[in-house]
Design a protein around this motif. Structure first.
Motif, PDB file in Angstrom:
ATOM      1  N   GLN A  61      -1.661   1.806  -1.320  1.00 21.18           N
ATOM      2  CA  GLN A  61      -1.866   3.246  -1.243  1.00 21.18           C
ATOM      3  C   GLN A  61      -2.369   3.816  -2.559  1.00 21.18           C
ATOM      4  OE1 GLN A  61      -1.257   5.049   1.833  1.00 21.18           O
ATOM      5  NE2 GLN A  61      -1.438   2.902   2.389  1.00 21.18           N
ATOM      6  N   SER A  62      -2.379   2.975  -3.599  1.00 21.98           N
ATOM      7  CA  SER A  62      -2.805   3.424  -4.919  1.00 21.98           C
ATOM      8  C   SER A  62      -3.232   2.221  -5.743  1.00 21.98           C
ATOM      9  CB  SER A  62      -1.660   4.143  -5.629  1.00 21.98           C
ATOM     10  OG  SER A  62      -0.632   3.206  -5.947  1.00 21.98           O
ATOM     11  N   TRP A  63      -3.889   2.513  -6.877  1.00 25.11           N
ATOM     12  CA  TRP A  63      -4.244   1.425  -7.792  1.00 25.11           C
ATOM     13  C   TRP A  63      -2.986   0.760  -8.344  1.00 25.11           C
ATOM     14  CZ3 TRP A  63      -8.619  -0.578  -7.121  1.00 25.11           C
ATOM     15  CH2 TRP A  63      -9.751   0.185  -6.841  1.00 25.11           C
TER      16      TRP A  63
ATOM     17  N   LEU B  92      -8.847   4.091  -1.977  1.00 25.61           N
ATOM     18  CA  LEU B  92      -8.207   4.258  -3.275  1.00 25.61           C
ATOM     19  C   LEU B  92      -9.063   5.081  -4.220  1.00 25.61           C
ATOM     20  CD1 LEU B  92      -6.735   0.695  -3.853  1.00 25.61           C
ATOM     21  CD2 LEU B  92      -5.716   2.666  -2.713  1.00 25.61           C
ATOM     22  N   GLU B  93     -10.325   5.184  -3.883  1.00 23.17           N
ATOM     23  CA  GLU B  93     -11.236   5.938  -4.730  1.00 23.17           C
ATOM     24  C   GLU B  93     -12.403   6.399  -3.876  1.00 23.17           C
ATOM     25  OE1 GLU B  93     -12.611   5.038  -9.061  1.00 23.17           O
ATOM     26  OE2 GLU B  93     -13.788   3.781  -7.724  1.00 23.17           O
TER      27      GLU B  93
END
Length: 135
Positions: A9-11, A92-93
């Motif tokens: 869900q995130s880096w 994520l981006e």
């Protein structure tokens, strides 16, 4: 890979995977510096083409392949291997795309270009293009 249950869900989630979270990028990707600047991510930037990186991903020589979704989807369709892979959501981006015109462009041409984009937006054609490549 389609069979990999990972769902970052995130880096930070990717970073936490350590060497089990290798991110494949094309050797000339503009994202290499950006991802290196995030720190703590395991990057493999030796793949020269999308096809090579998809083969590496398929052979578990990386866990993720970082590439714009429209480009990789088209390539997977062309290679006939789109069922082997999946895109991770939420992204994520996100990186916006821009249409850039040079200063040398005649103002009449720029005006025609702006009008064409506005007309495509109004008619729904631009959304159809987005849907084709990004959905």
């Amino acid at each position: 890979r389609a069979d990999d249950p990972v769902a970052p869900q995130s880096w930070a989630d990717v970073r936490a995977l350590g060497n089990k979270g290798i991110i494949l990028l094309n050797y000339d990707s503009s994202a290499i510096k950006r991802l290196n600047d995030l720190g703590g991510l395991s990057l493999d930037t030796t793949g020269q083409t999308i096809e090579i990186n998809l083969k590496k991903l398929s052979n578990q020589r990386g866990r993720f392949f970082y590439y714009p979704s429209a480009g990789v989807r088209a390539e997977m369709r062309q290679l006939g291997n789109s069922q082997q892979f999946r895109l991770i959501y939420p992204a994520l981006e996100t990186v916006p795309f821009f249409l850039i015109a040079g200063k040398h462009l005649p103002s009449e041409t720029l005006s025609r270009l702006q009008t064409a984009i506005q007309n495509s937006q109004k008619s729904g054609e631009l959304q159809q293009i987005r849907s084709k490549w990004f959905n």
